[in-house]
Design a protein around this motif. Structure first.
Motif, short mmCIF file in Angstrom:
data_model
loop_
_atom_site.label_atom_id
_atom_site.label_comp_id
_atom_site.label_asym_id
_atom_site.label_seq_id
_atom_site.Cartn_x
_atom_site.Cartn_y
_atom_site.Cartn_z
N LYS A 3 0.85 -1.06 -0.06
CA LYS A 3 0.10 0.16 -0.04
C LYS A 3 1.28 1.04 0.50
N ARG A 7 0.91 4.39 -3.38
CA ARG A 7 1.22 5.63 -2.67
C ARG A 7 1.73 6.42 -3.13
N SER A 340 -9.61 2.77 9.60
CA SER A 340 -8.94 2.78 8.75
C SER A 340 -8.73 1.79 8.40
N ASP A 344 -8.53 1.77 3.52
CA ASP A 344 -7.53 1.36 3.58
C ASP A 344 -7.64 0.60 2.29
#
Length: 385
Positions: A3, A7, A340, A344
């Protein structure tokens, strides 16, 4: 790590794109110079020079756009002086064309910047109104841990029809998560009606079914006030829940909404499917015989409600996101960590290509150890005082 790497690649790609746009006017001027050097004098490179200020206009400041336009004009003048063709008709016409385009680019720059300013102002007003209607709840209400998220389909927007609210009432903690059909200010108005009716009804109605009926009547009044809403245009899917104080009972009424979940402390997961399907609120089909279903929310467990922006999120192959399958067997310290991780995960599933807003609300009953530690801390503080 995957992840984070994704990003970082996305951020690096945006930076490269911005740098390329910033360099493009200079590249166009340079390409014009090269083109003029390798072609006969009768072949003009003015279109390349004229493109430079036009490219700068929507992306650069007014001063930078002026500098690009002046630079293009000066380069063309220098070329025509050096080759001795400045006094001829065609070079003069080309130069006048370039001056006109440069002046036009200043007008374009002003129009674009004014439009951006108006759009930013409207967005701030709409976001402020939405946050006033849909405030983030406290992280602890009625002895329960609470977390909420609103994820807009577009990163720079915060206006839509998803809603959530939590209230500590004489009958326990009551909550609602819903999705108004539609977008924009009309959806925000409907959200305000539902949230306002819920906060009032949650304090006054003896039963959760009574709260639902108050919401139904509030939407009916809104429809009458607005001259009658099309039942297929003004409906609201919603799930309402009630957790009585000091009890592990969880009552749920589902009106056409995605089924909420209960995540247990050992990783087990319950899908709270209603015993009888019900239509959304505001369908205009008369009173619906609401009946709540009872479940349990033991210590350490969490209740999770969400809108269809989560359950209908798709990956590149068109596969829907399945929150029950993705969360089953996983452990989370609390509601905030749960949401959270969930946001994600769905962002990873869709590759950042979400097409619908989503609202998430998680309510957790603290584990017995957590409750005892909090009680001890309170007693120590009182003793010290």
């Amino acid at each position: 790590m995957g992840k984070r790497d994704g990003r970082r690649r996305g951020v690096a790609g945006n930076v490269r794109s911005r740098r390329f746009v910033r360099a493009l006017p200079a590249l166009m001027i340079g390409a014009g110079v090269v083109f003029d050097l390798v072609t006969p004098p009768e072949v003009t490179a003015v279109p390349l020079f004229a493109a430079a200020p036009l490219i700068a206009a929507p992306f650069f400041s007014l001063a930078s756009t002026v500098r690009v336009g002046v630079a293009a004009i000066l380069v063309v003048l220098a070329i025509r002086v050096s080759d001795g063709t400045l006094a001829k008709v065609v070079p003069v016409t080309d130069l006048l064309t370039l001056v006109t385009v440069a002046a036009l680019s200043l007008v374009i720059n002003r129009v674009v910047r004014r439009g951006n300013e108006q759009l930013a102002s409207a967005r701030v007003i709409a976001e402020t109104a939405m946050r006033a209607v849909l405030p983030t709840p406290d992280d602890r209400i009625g002895g329960l841990l609470v977390a909420a998220r609103y994820e807009a389909a577009q990163a720079d927007e915060f206006v839509g029809g998803d809603l959530f609210a939590v209230a500590d009432t004489p009958y326990g903690v009551r909550l609602v998560v819903g999705d108004v059909r539609g977008k924009g200010l009309d959806a925000v108005a409907a959200v305000a009606v539902v949230i306002g009716a819920f906060r009032e009804a949650a304090e006054q109605e003896l039963s959760l079914e009574g709260v639902v009926q108050r919401l139904e009547r509030a939407l009916a009044r809104e429809g009458s006030r607005r001259g009658g809403l099309d039942s297929m245009e003004g409906f609201v899917t919603a799930v309402l829940a009630e957790i009585p104080a000091g009890s592990d009972t969880l009552r749920v009424v589902n009106r056409g909404h995605p089924e909420p979940l209960v995540l247990h402390a050992d990783g087990a997961l319950d899908v709270l499917a209603p015993t009888a399907p019900a239509l959304p609120l505001g369908m205009g089909l008369g009173a619906w015989p609401d009946r709540s279903d009872e479940w349990t929310l033991p210590a350490g467990a969490m209740f999770l409600a969400f809108t269809d922006g989560l359950s209908e999120a798709r990956d590149a192959k068109g596969v829907f996101y399945d929150p029950a399958a993705r969360l089953r067997g996983r452990l989370f310290p609390g509601p905030d960590e749960l949401l959270s991780a969930l946001t994600d995960d769905v962002r990873l599933h869709t590759g950042g290509r979400s097409t619908d807003d989503l609202a998430l609300l998680a309510v957790g009953r603290p584990a017995r150890g957590q409750q005892e530690r909090r009680t001890t801390v309170k007693i120590v503080r009182r003793d010290s005082e």
